[in-house]
Write a protein that holds these residues in place. Structure first.
Motif, mmCIF file in Angstrom:
data_model
loop_
_atom_site.group_PDB
_atom_site.id
_atom_site.type_symbol
_atom_site.label_atom_id
_atom_site.label_comp_id
_atom_site.label_asym_id
_atom_site.label_seq_id
_atom_site.Cartn_x
_atom_site.Cartn_y
_atom_site.Cartn_z
ATOM 1 N N LEU A 40 0.858 -1.186 0.000
ATOM 2 C CA LEU A 40 0.000 0.000 0.000
ATOM 3 C C LEU A 40 0.892 1.232 0.000
ATOM 4 C CD1 LEU A 40 -2.899 1.207 0.276
ATOM 5 C CD2 LEU A 40 -2.469 1.251 2.747
ATOM 6 N N VAL A 41 0.757 2.059 -1.025
ATOM 7 C CA VAL A 41 1.527 3.293 -1.137
ATOM 8 C C VAL A 41 0.591 4.465 -0.857
ATOM 9 C CG1 VAL A 41 2.880 4.780 -2.668
ATOM 10 C CG2 VAL A 41 3.115 2.284 -2.817
ATOM 11 N N GLU A 42 0.953 5.282 0.126
ATOM 12 C CA GLU A 42 0.130 6.432 0.528
ATOM 13 C C GLU A 42 0.905 7.722 0.284
ATOM 14 O OE1 GLU A 42 -3.047 8.499 2.920
ATOM 15 O OE2 GLU A 42 -2.918 6.637 1.776
ATOM 16 N N PHE A 43 0.411 8.566 -0.623
ATOM 17 C CA PHE A 43 0.973 9.905 -0.814
ATOM 18 C C PHE A 43 0.346 10.835 0.218
ATOM 19 C CE2 PHE A 43 2.041 7.991 -4.810
ATOM 20 C CZ PHE A 43 3.180 8.658 -5.242
ATOM 21 N N TRP A 44 1.207 11.571 0.936
ATOM 22 C CA TRP A 44 0.698 12.413 2.005
ATOM 23 C C TRP A 44 1.614 13.611 2.209
ATOM 24 C CZ3 TRP A 44 2.803 12.780 7.234
ATOM 25 C CH2 TRP A 44 4.053 12.155 7.373
ATOM 26 N N ASP A 45 1.159 14.526 3.049
ATOM 27 C CA ASP A 45 1.919 15.728 3.388
ATOM 28 C C ASP A 45 1.500 16.129 4.789
ATOM 29 O OD1 ASP A 45 3.034 18.237 3.681
ATOM 30 O OD2 ASP A 45 1.964 19.168 2.014
ATOM 31 N N PHE A 46 2.460 16.268 5.692
ATOM 32 C CA PHE A 46 2.098 16.569 7.081
ATOM 33 C C PHE A 46 1.518 17.968 7.249
ATOM 34 C CE2 PHE A 46 6.605 17.993 7.227
ATOM 35 C CZ PHE A 46 6.489 19.196 7.911
ATOM 36 N N CYS A 47 1.563 18.785 6.209
ATOM 37 C CA CYS A 47 0.921 20.095 6.255
ATOM 38 C C CYS A 47 -0.489 20.081 5.651
ATOM 39 C CB CYS A 47 1.782 21.136 5.517
ATOM 40 S SG CYS A 47 3.158 21.778 6.506
ATOM 41 N N ARG A 48 -0.976 18.934 5.242
ATOM 42 C CA ARG A 48 -2.310 18.826 4.650
ATOM 43 C C ARG A 48 -3.274 18.215 5.665
ATOM 44 N NH1 ARG A 48 -3.288 21.176 -0.520
ATOM 45 N NH2 ARG A 48 -1.210 21.593 -1.335
ATOM 46 N N PRO A 49 -4.320 18.938 6.070
ATOM 47 C CA PRO A 49 -5.280 18.364 7.015
ATOM 48 C C PRO A 49 -5.864 17.041 6.543
ATOM 49 C CG PRO A 49 -5.642 20.725 6.828
ATOM 50 C CD PRO A 49 -4.629 20.364 5.787
ATOM 51 N N ASN A 50 -6.168 16.907 5.259
ATOM 52 C CA ASN A 50 -6.760 15.670 4.777
ATOM 53 C C ASN A 50 -5.809 14.486 4.957
ATOM 54 O OD1 ASN A 50 -8.945 17.187 4.060
ATOM 55 N ND2 ASN A 50 -8.564 17.147 1.869
ATOM 56 N N SER A 51 -4.509 14.732 4.798
ATOM 57 C CA SER A 51 -3.539 13.676 5.038
ATOM 58 C C SER A 51 -3.533 13.255 6.501
ATOM 59 C CB SER A 51 -2.133 14.139 4.631
ATOM 60 O OG SER A 51 -1.993 14.235 3.236
ATOM 61 N N LEU A 52 -3.601 14.218 7.407
ATOM 62 C CA LEU A 52 -3.588 13.897 8.824
ATOM 63 C C LEU A 52 -4.864 13.172 9.244
ATOM 64 C CD1 LEU A 52 -1.948 17.010 10.511
ATOM 65 C CD2 LEU A 52 -0.883 14.960 9.556
ATOM 66 N N ARG A 53 -5.973 13.482 8.596
ATOM 67 C CA ARG A 53 -7.231 12.821 8.930
ATOM 68 C C ARG A 53 -7.254 11.375 8.430
ATOM 69 N NH1 ARG A 53 -11.984 15.747 9.792
ATOM 70 N NH2 ARG A 53 -13.055 14.736 8.029
ATOM 71 N N THR A 54 -6.526 11.102 7.358
ATOM 72 C CA THR A 54 -6.451 9.741 6.828
ATOM 73 C C THR A 54 -5.400 8.912 7.559
ATOM 74 O OG1 THR A 54 -7.175 10.477 4.638
ATOM 75 C CG2 THR A 54 -5.986 8.401 4.722
ATOM 76 N N LEU A 55 -4.391 9.563 8.108
ATOM 77 C CA LEU A 55 -3.253 8.881 8.709
ATOM 78 C C LEU A 55 -3.620 7.812 9.740
ATOM 79 C CD1 LEU A 55 -0.169 8.664 8.904
ATOM 80 C CD2 LEU A 55 -0.226 10.546 10.562
#
Length: 250
Positions: A40-55
């Motif tokens: 599973l490859v997850e593209f994310w950014d710690f400055c993106r709220p949506n990324s933090l909500r999915t984390l």
């Protein structure tokens, strides 16, 4: 969304990019790390709220299925300047308690290889590195977990929704669009976030918050979609790159 299994192969990870949670911090085994087991490859950014909500879901899948053979790999692709430095990514990975390997994609090299479209984005590959399922944005958590189970031959109850708005069929009201910089004014949303950098304090309506690290900071959280007024004041030493709004139950 299900893609044809035998048509899309996972691009190899560039060998020169730095990694977190990989021995030596290098991707020497990057060409093989994605072979032999579902990934599973997850593209994310710690400055993106949506990324933090999915984390929390991604971390839970790593915990639940690593012993069954799942590899979870985070690809950190920055969308804001504070999340571009390598050291900032390393500190964020530690602060957020991420234990699976994270590839630091500071120049969006891997992002371009995948022709990725946004944050967060996840790609599930089978044991032969062929695309099995993918999803852009928040949501579809149960669908992803069931696909993981299908690849691994594991059957168990999927995670329940961590927030009411994550439940299948949840009715969400449209939130206010994200705003550049520090925003003050009316809004409608389930949550209000700010992408902040520097050190100091910010004042959010009648409360004061201390900022000690760059990232997406939750300022206001409502139980449901709410109309409100935001007053955001930045103290000395703090920079705001965007004010973001996340959905709530209608």
């Amino acid at each position: 969304m299900r893609a044809p299994v035998d048509t899309i192969a996972a691009p190899l990870f560039p060998t020169k990019l730095p990694w977190v949670n990989v021995p030596g911090g290098k991707g020497g085994g990057a060409s093989t790390i994605q072979r032999g087991r579902p990934m599973l490859v997850e593209f994310w950014d710690f400055c993106r709220p949506n990324s933090l909500r999915t984390l929390p879901y991604v971390k839970a899948w790593h915990e639940r299925y690593r012993e069954h053979g799942l590899r979870v790999i985070g690809v950190h692709s920055p969308g804001f300047e504070p999340s571009r430095p390598e050291q900032a990514v390393r500190e964020a990975v530690a602060r957020l308690g991420i234990e699976y390997p994270v590839l630091i994609d500071g120049e969006l090299t891997v992002w371009q290889e995948y022709e990725n479209l946004g944050w967060p984005a996840r790609y599930l590959f089978d044991g032969h590195a062929r695309l099995f399922e993918y999803h852009y944005g928040e949501g579809a958590y149960a669908e992803t977990e069931l696909a993981i189970q299908e690849l691994l031959g594991v059957g168990r109850e999927p995670l329940g929704p961590l927030r009411p708005e994550d439940a299948p069929g949840a009715l969400l009201a449209p939130q206010t669009e994200d705003q550049p910089g520090a925003y003050s004014g009316p809004y409608e949303a389930g949550g209000v976030w700010a992408v902040l950098a520097g050190r100091g304090t910010v004042r959010v309506n009648d409360s004061e918050r201390r900022i000690s690290h760059p990232g997406a900071h939750l300022l206001i959280e409502h139980e449901r979609h709410t109309a409100g007024v935001l007053e955001l004041e930045l103290g000395t030493g703090v920079q705001c790159h965007a004010t973001c709004f996340t959905p709530g139950m209608a």
